[in-house]
Design an enzyme around this catalytic site. Sequence first.
Site, mmCIF file in Angstrom:
data_model
loop_
_atom_site.group_PDB
_atom_site.id
_atom_site.type_symbol
_atom_site.label_atom_id
_atom_site.label_comp_id
_atom_site.label_asym_id
_atom_site.label_seq_id
_atom_site.Cartn_x
_atom_site.Cartn_y
_atom_site.Cartn_z
ATOM 1 N N ASP A 72 0.816 -1.209 0.000
ATOM 2 C CA ASP A 72 0.000 0.000 0.000
ATOM 3 C C ASP A 72 0.853 1.264 0.000
ATOM 4 O O ASP A 72 2.073 1.212 0.159
ATOM 5 C CB ASP A 72 -0.947 0.008 1.210
ATOM 6 C CG ASP A 72 -0.291 -0.536 2.477
ATOM 7 O OD1 ASP A 72 0.916 -0.318 2.659
ATOM 8 O OD2 ASP A 72 -0.986 -1.180 3.278
ATOM 9 N N ASP A 141 -7.428 -3.886 14.426
ATOM 10 C CA ASP A 141 -8.794 -4.249 14.017
ATOM 11 C C ASP A 141 -8.805 -5.363 12.971
ATOM 12 O O ASP A 141 -9.827 -5.627 12.338
ATOM 13 C CB ASP A 141 -9.561 -3.022 13.501
ATOM 14 C CG ASP A 141 -8.920 -2.390 12.274
ATOM 15 O OD1 ASP A 141 -7.882 -2.914 11.796
ATOM 16 O OD2 ASP A 141 -9.448 -1.380 11.782
ATOM 17 N N HIS A 143 -7.218 -5.619 10.091
ATOM 18 C CA HIS A 143 -7.126 -5.321 8.659
ATOM 19 C C HIS A 143 -5.754 -5.723 8.124
ATOM 20 O O HIS A 143 -4.755 -5.598 8.825
ATOM 21 C CB HIS A 143 -7.420 -3.840 8.367
ATOM 22 C CG HIS A 143 -6.345 -2.890 8.800
ATOM 23 N ND1 HIS A 143 -6.454 -2.081 9.912
ATOM 24 C CD2 HIS A 143 -5.129 -2.602 8.259
ATOM 25 C CE1 HIS A 143 -5.362 -1.336 10.033
ATOM 26 N NE2 HIS A 143 -4.540 -1.646 9.042
ATOM 27 N N GLU A 148 -9.720 -2.263 5.255
ATOM 28 C CA GLU A 148 -10.338 -1.954 6.533
ATOM 29 C C GLU A 148 -11.559 -2.851 6.786
ATOM 30 O O GLU A 148 -12.056 -3.509 5.861
ATOM 31 C CB GLU A 148 -10.750 -0.480 6.541
ATOM 32 C CG GLU A 148 -9.598 0.501 6.287
ATOM 33 C CD GLU A 148 -8.675 0.680 7.492
ATOM 34 O OE1 GLU A 148 -8.470 -0.283 8.260
ATOM 35 O OE2 GLU A 148 -8.146 1.788 7.672
#
Length: 276
Positions: A72, A141, A143, A148
């Site tokens: 990314d 979380d 991801h 996400e």
Amino acid sequence: MRLVILDNYDLASEWAAKYICNRIIQFKPGQNRYFTLGLPTGSTPLGCYRKLIEYHKSGDLSFKYVKTFNMDEYVGLPRNHPESYHSYMWNNFFKHIDIDPNNAHILDGNAADLQAECDAFERKIEEAGGIDLFVGGIGPDGHIAFNEPGSSLVSRTRLKTLAMDTILANAKYFDGDLSKVPTMALTVGVGTVMDAREVMILITGAHKAFALYKAIEEGVNHMWTVSAFQQHPRTIFVCDEDATLELRVKTVKYFKGLMHVHNKLVDPLYSMKEGN
């Protein structure tokens, strides 16, 4: 699926680096046969990168015939900004090894046409013959890359809006100032990573323990995108003790009982030096 549990962050980083080293060397890369490696950023892989640099400097490992694709990049952050993932990769890894810069692929978050940039990235992966080993990390979380919670589990490389949890987690890299943290990024999709022949996910620290629990002990769920890799035929989760705090005792015992098998993947550590 394999879950490799080491005592601490340094040992987990070393195990991961040894595994990458052995996979590259066993592949026997050459001028017409490149090993293709997917790479993450963030704080978790830094120890792994330091060990890989060590192996390179000792003459045991070369990246001359390796192509890399990063997961990314932030949108709108100048490439030379100290917190861009271009800067991160060059400062923490690429400038210390012998990789050809033309073989190190990172998404351009400042491209005039962001979707075209994402489509071109997918084509480059395809032209390289696909990814042999995709290394990833996860957020608290769950991801992977910037996929996400709620992301499609068959998604491809695309533009994503970052969740507030991610922005808060990344604020430490921007002097704690939320207004400086990018709110959008280009990211490979879950499907992009799933297409790799092998996936290794690094998970360390107690703050990732609930995410590891969701990835290992519960079902596949798009709210915890890392859980998708339960369905990949060759996934290795590499973690430290702290990351196992939310797992059942019997789960930890089961996987620790397999460590004598897992350690054969990294011992002996192969070398590119003649005669090794």
